[in-house]
Design an enzyme around this catalytic site. Structure first.
Site, short mmCIF file in Angstrom:
data_model
loop_
_atom_site.label_atom_id
_atom_site.label_comp_id
_atom_site.label_asym_id
_atom_site.label_seq_id
_atom_site.Cartn_x
_atom_site.Cartn_y
_atom_site.Cartn_z
N SER A 117 0.82 -1.22 0.00
CA SER A 117 0.00 0.00 0.00
C SER A 117 0.85 1.26 0.00
O SER A 117 0.33 2.34 -0.27
CB SER A 117 -0.92 0.01 1.23
OG SER A 117 -0.16 -0.04 2.42
N ASN B 212 -3.45 6.42 -0.39
CA ASN B 212 -2.90 6.57 0.96
C ASN B 212 -2.12 7.87 1.14
O ASN B 212 -1.82 8.26 2.27
CB ASN B 212 -2.03 5.37 1.32
CG ASN B 212 -2.86 4.20 1.79
OD1 ASN B 212 -3.77 4.36 2.60
ND2 ASN B 212 -2.58 3.02 1.27
N HIS C 40 -2.02 -2.88 -6.30
CA HIS C 40 -2.56 -2.63 -4.96
C HIS C 40 -4.09 -2.72 -4.97
O HIS C 40 -4.79 -1.85 -5.50
CB HIS C 40 -2.13 -1.24 -4.48
CG HIS C 40 -2.64 -0.90 -3.12
ND1 HIS C 40 -2.99 0.38 -2.75
CD2 HIS C 40 -2.87 -1.68 -2.02
CE1 HIS C 40 -3.42 0.36 -1.50
NE2 HIS C 40 -3.36 -0.87 -1.05
N GLU D 40 -4.76 0.01 -7.79
CA GLU D 40 -3.69 0.92 -8.18
C GLU D 40 -2.60 0.12 -8.88
O GLU D 40 -2.02 -0.80 -8.27
CB GLU D 40 -3.11 1.64 -6.96
CG GLU D 40 -4.05 2.66 -6.34
CD GLU D 40 -3.45 3.33 -5.11
OE1 GLU D 40 -3.67 4.53 -4.93
OE2 GLU D 40 -2.77 2.63 -4.32
#
Length: 474
Positions: free
Chosen positions: A120, A191, A141, A153
């Site tokens: 992540s 994130n 991801h 992702e």
């Protein structure tokens, strides 16, 4: 590249099992690898239970369920992964572990095997640095729960081949997912851009601006987010959320806008991890505290005269009701030499307000009465610049523009990632366009002056867009 038959998943935890289920559901033979055979058994049993539930609800046939399970092959010998066309690593979030694992995979697997990580936030470039054929290494991801969440992702490291990224995007679409492409940078898209959603809530809690339930209600009901930031960290796990924040903070060389929270650290040290431990910000074994909405104000406080002076400023008798632009109510009261009540963004039926300490009580009550007459539930917090919703939106939009300017991802992919990855009601760049770039710039500049911190520094692309916005309006 696109002839991906056998998929290997390394790690049989929640994410690994979810990814294995997705791949098997779309016709791939899946090698489920873990050093512990019992962990693989638990993972496959969990997949079986989920499939059985889908069959019971009429979402899947019993025959299809059996076929999916038949495609899952337990593997405890890493050498067997040489047969895979694609390997997805979903193991420990530690760089040294991933580097050692990928070096071993590169030695075992032929050069055409795609090697990907479900990390992540760890650098894909770093993972690939010491292996042969680093062009086949990428990030893939998924979001939890992998069988349900649409977003993936696709992360390119410095050496990742564009053809590899293309192949992974096509594969994700074949699996019913929505891929977004990004460069390997701390936190990738989601994130990274989501950090202010959490960090601004922790700061408000640290400064005792409001109770957790008020902070969450403001962002949830006043900002349109599906969950408040504090309750969401309880659901994610305080340890997990704090670890990601620390990872992004350190990867950005202690950039202050990613500063971790001491309050959150205390929760983690105390073992209060959130819902999974029974306690976090909230006690999940009891009832969540209720928001202390203002009582209905008596009609004797009904305003005599109401006039909208300008966009965001309303005069109620002698009181100014001002939508926040990042200044405290007290500073505005001193400037205008009259009572001031500052209000947060009001998209829905909630009005969060802050009042100047010099206000007569009757003046504040007039403003509350006026807002209640507009159908708003009102809650008062401390005199906090930018209040709760506006400052959070400004910081998220600013971070999204910074990622765009630095080539992390396209504008479209950033907005798509935030809508699908964390269920934001709008993509942050489209949201910023609607809210007004100049408004966001002014708010951040006021916050930066108030705190004297780099944390609220507007990025240069925000300044450029505000300037273009002003030139269009003129």
């Amino acid at each position: 590249m696109l002839n991906i038959g056998t998929v290997a998943v390394i790690g049989s935890g929640t994410m690994g099992a979810g990814i294995a289920e997705v791949a098997a559901s779309h016709g791939h033979q899946v090698l489920v690898y873990d050093i512990a055979a019992e962990a693989i058994s638990r993972a496959i049993d969990g997949i079986r239970q989920r499939l059985t539930s889908r069959v019971a609800r009429g979402k899947l046939s019993a025959d299809a369920s059996e076929q999916i399970l038949a495609r899952l092959l337990p593997v405890t010998d890493i050498q067997a992964l040489a047969a895979a066309d694609l390997i997805i690593e979903a193991a420990s979030e530690r760089l040294e572990v991933k580097k050692a694992l990928f070096a071993k995979l590169a030695a075992i697997c032929p050069p055409q095997t795609l090697l990907t990580s479900n990390t992540s936030s760890i650098s894909v470039t770093a993972i690939a640095a010491d292996i042969h054929h680093p062009e086949r290494v990428a990030g893939l991801h998924f979001f939890n729960p992998a069988p349900v969440m649409k977003l993936v992702e696709v992360v390119s490291g410095l050496a990742t081949s564009p053809e590899v990224a293309d192949a992974l995007c096509e594969l994700a679409m074949n699996w019913g997912k929505q891929p977004v492409r990004c460069q390997s940078t701390p936190g990738f898209i989601v994130n990274r851009v989501a950090r202010p959603f959490y960090s601004e809530a922790w700061r408000a809690l640290e400064e005792q601006v409001a109770t957790p339930e008020v902070i969450d209600a403001a962002l949830r009901e006043g900002g349109g987010f599906p969950m408040g930031p504090l309750e969401l960290t309880d659901l994610i796990g305080q340890d997990v959320n704090f670890a990601v924040t620390c990872s992004v903070f350190n990867a950005f060389w202690q950039e202050r806008r990613f500063l971790p929270s001491l309050v959150q650290q205390e929760l983690v040290l105390a073992g209060r991890m959130g819902k999974k431990s029974g306690k976090g910000v909230y006690d999940w074994q009891g009832d969540k505290p209720e928001v202390g909405w203002s009582e209905t104000v008596s009609k004797r406080f009904s305003p005599i005269h109401v006039e909208r002076i300008s966009d965001g400023v309303t005069e109620i008798d002698d009181v100014l009701l001002i939508e926040t632009q990042g200044e405290t109510a007290q500073s505005l009261a001193l400037r205008h030499q009259r009572p001031v009540v500052v209000v947060d963004r009001m998209e829905r039926e909630v009005a969060v307000i802050a009042v100047a300490s010099s206000n007569p009580d009757a003046a504040t009550q007039k403003a509350i009465c006026y807002l209640q007459q507009q159908g708003k539930r009102v809650v008062q917090i401390a005199d906090y610049p930018g209040l709760l919703v506006w400052r959070t939106l400004a910081m998220i939009a600013n971070e999204a523009l910074d990622a765009l300017q630095k080539g992390v991802a396209s504008e479209k992919d950033i907005d798509t990632a935030m809508r699908l990855g964390v269920n934001y009601p709008n993509g942050p760049i489209a949201w910023g366009e609607r809210l007004g770039w100049q408004r966001l710039l002014t708010l951040l500049e006021n916050l930066q002056r108030h705190y004297g911190e780099e944390r609220y520094r507007p990025c240069s692309l925000l300044r450029q867009r505000a300037l273009l916005e002003s030139s269009y309006e003129s």
